[in-house]
Design a protein around this motif. Structure first.
Motif, PDB file in Angstrom:
ATOM      1  N   ALA A 165       0.876  -1.179   0.000  1.00 21.58           N
ATOM      2  CA  ALA A 165       0.000   0.000   0.000  1.00 21.58           C
ATOM      3  C   ALA A 165       0.909   1.223   0.000  1.00 21.58           C
ATOM      4  CB  ALA A 165      -0.907   0.007   1.217  1.00 21.58           C
ATOM      5  N   ILE A 166       0.471   2.280  -0.654  1.00 25.98           N
ATOM      6  CA  ILE A 166       1.218   3.535  -0.670  1.00 25.98           C
ATOM      7  C   ILE A 166       0.477   4.542   0.194  1.00 25.98           C
ATOM      8  CG2 ILE A 166       1.903   5.503  -2.096  1.00 25.98           C
ATOM      9  CD1 ILE A 166       2.470   3.564  -4.355  1.00 25.98           C
ATOM     10  N   ALA A 167       1.178   5.118   1.172  1.00 24.34           N
ATOM     11  CA  ALA A 167       0.592   6.133   2.036  1.00 24.34           C
ATOM     12  C   ALA A 167       0.888   7.508   1.442  1.00 24.34           C
ATOM     13  CB  ALA A 167       1.161   6.033   3.446  1.00 24.34           C
ATOM     14  N   GLY A 168      -0.115   8.099   0.808  1.00 27.85           N
ATOM     15  CA  GLY A 168       0.048   9.378   0.132  1.00 27.85           C
ATOM     16  C   GLY A 168      -0.726   9.370  -1.162  1.00 27.85           C
ATOM     17  N   ASN A 169      -1.110  10.570  -1.633  1.00 29.38           N
ATOM     18  CA  ASN A 169      -1.898  10.615  -2.866  1.00 29.38           C
ATOM     19  C   ASN A 169      -1.592  11.850  -3.706  1.00 29.38           C
ATOM     20  OD1 ASN A 169      -4.454  12.675  -2.196  1.00 29.38           O
ATOM     21  ND2 ASN A 169      -3.570  11.696  -0.403  1.00 29.38           N
ATOM     22  N   GLY A 170      -0.352  12.328  -3.621  1.00 30.12           N
ATOM     23  CA  GLY A 170       0.045  13.479  -4.419  1.00 30.12           C
ATOM     24  C   GLY A 170       1.042  13.095  -5.504  1.00 30.12           C
ATOM     25  N   GLU A 171       1.856  14.087  -5.919  1.00 29.38           N
ATOM     26  CA  GLU A 171       2.821  13.833  -6.986  1.00 29.38           C
ATOM     27  C   GLU A 171       3.850  12.778  -6.589  1.00 29.38           C
ATOM     28  OE1 GLU A 171       2.020  16.906  -5.986  1.00 29.38           O
ATOM     29  OE2 GLU A 171       0.898  17.651  -7.748  1.00 29.38           O
ATOM     30  N   LEU A 172       4.253  12.785  -5.310  1.00 29.53           N
ATOM     31  CA  LEU A 172       5.238  11.797  -4.874  1.00 29.53           C
ATOM     32  C   LEU A 172       4.655  10.389  -4.936  1.00 29.53           C
ATOM     33  CD1 LEU A 172       8.151  11.680  -3.898  1.00 29.53           C
ATOM     34  CD2 LEU A 172       7.310  11.773  -1.549  1.00 29.53           C
ATOM     35  N   ALA A 173       3.371  10.246  -4.643  1.00 26.51           N
ATOM     36  CA  ALA A 173       2.719   8.941  -4.750  1.00 26.51           C
ATOM     37  C   ALA A 173       2.689   8.472  -6.204  1.00 26.51           C
ATOM     38  CB  ALA A 173       1.302   9.011  -4.186  1.00 26.51           C
ATOM     39  N   GLU A 174       2.544   9.398  -7.138  1.00 29.99           N
ATOM     40  CA  GLU A 174       2.577   9.038  -8.553  1.00 29.99           C
ATOM     41  C   GLU A 174       3.947   8.488  -8.937  1.00 29.99           C
ATOM     42  OE1 GLU A 174       1.393  12.474 -10.710  1.00 29.99           O
ATOM     43  OE2 GLU A 174      -0.669  12.455  -9.972  1.00 29.99           O
ATOM     44  N   VAL A 220       3.808  -1.187   3.737  1.00 26.94           N
ATOM     45  CA  VAL A 220       3.373   0.164   3.395  1.00 26.94           C
ATOM     46  C   VAL A 220       4.592   0.990   3.023  1.00 26.94           C
ATOM     47  CG1 VAL A 220       2.314   2.301   4.239  1.00 26.94           C
ATOM     48  CG2 VAL A 220       1.336   0.087   4.869  1.00 26.94           C
ATOM     49  N   VAL A 221       4.478   1.716   1.920  1.00 28.84           N
ATOM     50  CA  VAL A 221       5.536   2.618   1.462  1.00 28.84           C
ATOM     51  C   VAL A 221       5.030   4.044   1.595  1.00 28.84           C
ATOM     52  CG1 VAL A 221       6.958   3.311  -0.491  1.00 28.84           C
ATOM     53  CG2 VAL A 221       6.445   0.897  -0.131  1.00 28.84           C
ATOM     54  N   ILE A 222       5.773   4.878   2.301  1.00 31.18           N
ATOM     55  CA  ILE A 222       5.355   6.264   2.520  1.00 31.18           C
ATOM     56  C   ILE A 222       5.723   7.120   1.313  1.00 31.18           C
ATOM     57  CG2 ILE A 222       5.608   8.305   3.986  1.00 31.18           C
ATOM     58  CD1 ILE A 222       6.293   6.440   6.291  1.00 31.18           C
ATOM     59  N   ALA A 223       4.723   7.827   0.783  1.00 29.80           N
ATOM     60  CA  ALA A 223       4.956   8.723  -0.356  1.00 29.80           C
ATOM     61  C   ALA A 223       4.125   9.986  -0.159  1.00 29.80           C
ATOM     62  CB  ALA A 223       4.591   8.026  -1.662  1.00 29.80           C
ATOM     63  N   ASP A 224       4.317  10.605   0.988  1.00 29.59           N
ATOM     64  CA  ASP A 224       3.593  11.822   1.344  1.00 29.59           C
ATOM     65  C   ASP A 224       4.610  12.931   1.579  1.00 29.59           C
ATOM     66  OD1 ASP A 224       0.754  12.864   2.595  1.00 29.59           O
ATOM     67  OD2 ASP A 224       2.486  13.703   3.649  1.00 29.59           O
ATOM     68  N   SER A 225       4.442  14.061   0.913  1.00 26.34           N
ATOM     69  CA  SER A 225       5.409  15.151   1.037  1.00 26.34           C
ATOM     70  C   SER A 225       5.011  16.184   2.079  1.00 26.34           C
ATOM     71  CB  SER A 225       5.584  15.853  -0.320  1.00 26.34           C
ATOM     72  OG  SER A 225       4.349  16.419  -0.750  1.00 26.34           O
ATOM     73  N   ILE A 226       3.821  16.050   2.675  1.00 24.65           N
ATOM     74  CA  ILE A 226       3.337  17.039   3.636  1.00 24.65           C
ATOM     75  C   ILE A 226       3.707  16.670   5.065  1.00 24.65           C
ATOM     76  CG2 ILE A 226       1.327  18.287   4.483  1.00 24.65           C
ATOM     77  CD1 ILE A 226       2.068  18.842   1.573  1.00 24.65           C
ATOM     78  N   ALA A 227       3.409  15.444   5.473  1.00 25.97           N
ATOM     79  CA  ALA A 227       3.665  15.033   6.856  1.00 25.97           C
ATOM     80  C   ALA A 227       4.197  13.606   6.912  1.00 25.97           C
ATOM     81  CB  ALA A 227       2.400  15.167   7.678  1.00 25.97           C
ATOM     82  N   PRO A 228       5.319  13.337   6.284  1.00 29.47           N
ATOM     83  CA  PRO A 228       5.839  11.958   6.266  1.00 29.47           C
ATOM     84  C   PRO A 228       6.241  11.439   7.645  1.00 29.47           C
ATOM     85  CG  PRO A 228       7.446  13.482   5.348  1.00 29.47           C
ATOM     86  CD  PRO A 228       6.179  14.252   5.510  1.00 29.47           C
ATOM     87  N   ILE A 245       8.188   1.258   4.831  1.00 27.92           N
ATOM     88  CA  ILE A 245       9.313   1.695   4.006  1.00 27.92           C
ATOM     89  C   ILE A 245       9.198   3.188   3.710  1.00 27.92           C
ATOM     90  CG2 ILE A 245      10.582   1.291   1.873  1.00 27.92           C
ATOM     91  CD1 ILE A 245      10.440  -1.132   3.767  1.00 27.92           C
ATOM     92  N   ALA A 246      10.307   3.902   3.858  1.00 22.75           N
ATOM     93  CA  ALA A 246      10.343   5.323   3.512  1.00 22.75           C
ATOM     94  C   ALA A 246      11.677   5.623   2.846  1.00 22.75           C
ATOM     95  CB  ALA A 246      10.167   6.192   4.748  1.00 22.75           C
ATOM     96  N   PRO A 247      11.679   6.268   1.681  1.00 24.58           N
ATOM     97  CA  PRO A 247      12.944   6.606   1.024  1.00 24.58           C
ATOM     98  C   PRO A 247      13.715   7.665   1.808  1.00 24.58           C
ATOM     99  CG  PRO A 247      11.137   7.665  -0.110  1.00 24.58           C
ATOM    100  CD  PRO A 247      10.518   6.763   0.920  1.00 24.58           C
ATOM    101  N   ARG A 248      15.009   7.732   1.587  1.00 26.42           N
ATOM    102  CA  ARG A 248      15.870   8.678   2.308  1.00 26.42           C
ATOM    103  C   ARG A 248      15.461  10.126   2.069  1.00 26.42           C
ATOM    104  NH1 ARG A 248      19.125   5.223  -0.189  1.00 26.42           N
ATOM    105  NH2 ARG A 248      19.791   6.797  -1.707  1.00 26.42           N
ATOM    106  N   LEU A 249      14.903  10.427   0.896  1.00 26.42           N
ATOM    107  CA  LEU A 249      14.585  11.816   0.557  1.00 26.42           C
ATOM    108  C   LEU A 249      13.536  12.429   1.477  1.00 26.42           C
ATOM    109  CD1 LEU A 249      11.624  11.982  -1.135  1.00 26.42           C
ATOM    110  CD2 LEU A 249      12.990  10.746  -2.798  1.00 26.42           C
ATOM    111  N   LEU A 250      12.795  11.589   2.220  1.00 25.04           N
ATOM    112  CA  LEU A 250      11.793  12.115   3.151  1.00 25.04           C
ATOM    113  C   LEU A 250      12.414  12.569   4.469  1.00 25.04           C
ATOM    114  CD1 LEU A 250       8.853   9.587   2.616  1.00 25.04           C
ATOM    115  CD2 LEU A 250       9.029  11.935   1.787  1.00 25.04           C
TER     116      LEU A 250
END
Length: 266
Positions: A165-174, A220-228, A245-250
């Motif tokens: 599952a991807i947590a987030g629904n913005g450009e980063l989630a795309e 779950v993979v975090i892909a939220d740029s507002i409140a990761p 899972i969360a990438p280093r860029l967060l």
């Protein structure tokens, strides 16, 4: 391209299809540069994703969108520019005044007590420079983000997990969705509490972790740029480090304490 101020009057031969294509490019550049700006500022300041600091990169991205909108057509009012750029009328007015003071835009009177906005040669050159600079920045960020997500998905595959599952629904989630597809990972759900939509790029949108797991998500993979960081903290005690899972860029600060995982039926 629009006629240059001082060399001509109203635009001739305006093409609606060309304007629509240009508007799509503007939207892509604006969204990616806004996203990149957030992470640049967060990395510099060492802050989490919910920080709202103003960024020079974000300001310049807004300037790109404004100059490109004026370049598309001179048939604009301040209100129509504000609507197209999705900003307050007062902000559009302030940006236009700034551009005029810098010699980037020229204002001329038009019929019916209206004004026509033209790019000056200096404004045209500035728009071209900003577009090239921020398109490069955006594409570099896109490649960087996609690479980190693909690495994360490959790690999950190595542990035998194929549905997430991807947590987030913005450009980063795309970007995460594209990376999942490239890695051969199935995205079972998009976790987006409060979003009143059923699908996000063809994936079901759910409100919580339980609903995502019910659809088969193993991690779950975090892909939220507002409140990761907040999302990470909420899910960590339920999933643990191996399934969250969360990438280093967060720039998420990991939890040191061992989580107490919720018992779930296999």
């Amino acid at each position: 391209m629009a006629m240059i101020a001082g060399c001509c009057g109203w635009r001739q031969g305006w093409n609606p299809a060309s304007q629509a294509k240009s508007a799509s490019l503007i939207k892509l550049i604006f969204c990616l540069t806004e996203l990149a700006a957030q992470f640049i500022v967060h990395a510099m300041n060492g802050k989490s994703g919910n920080d709202k600091s103003d960024a020079p990169e974000s300001d310049a991205a807004t300037m790109v969108a404004l100059l490109a909108a004026v370049d598309d057509t001179d048939q604009h009012s301040q209100r129509s520019l504000a609507t197209q750029l999705d900003m307050a009328l007062g902000l559009a007015n302030a940006l236009l005044r700034r551009c005029v003071s810098k010699g980037l835009i020229k204002i001329q009177t038009a019929p019916a007590r209206r004004y026509a906005y033209y790019l000056t040669p200096k404004g045209f050159a500035e728009k071209s420079r900003l577009v090239a600079e921020y398109l490069a920045t955006s594409l570099n960020f896109f490649r960087h983000a996609r690479g980190q997500y693909e690495d994360a998905f490959q790690g999950l595959l190595g542990r035998g997990m194929t549905k997430v599952a991807i947590a987030g629904n913005g450009e980063l989630a795309e970007i995460a969705l594209l990376s999942a597809s490239a890695a051969g990972i199935t995205v079972a759900a998009i976790i987006a509490p409060g979003r009143n939509i059923e699908l996000f790029h063809g994936r079901p949108v759910v409100g919580d972790l339980d609903a995502a797991i019910a659809l088969g998500a193993e991690a779950v993979v975090i892909a939220d740029s507002i409140a990761p960081q907040r999302i990470h903290d909420q899910l960590f005690t339920l999933l643990g480090p191996d399934r969250l899972i969360a990438p280093r860029l967060l720039h998420i600060t990991p939890r040191a304490a061992s989580p107490q995982k919720r018992e779930r039926a296999a």
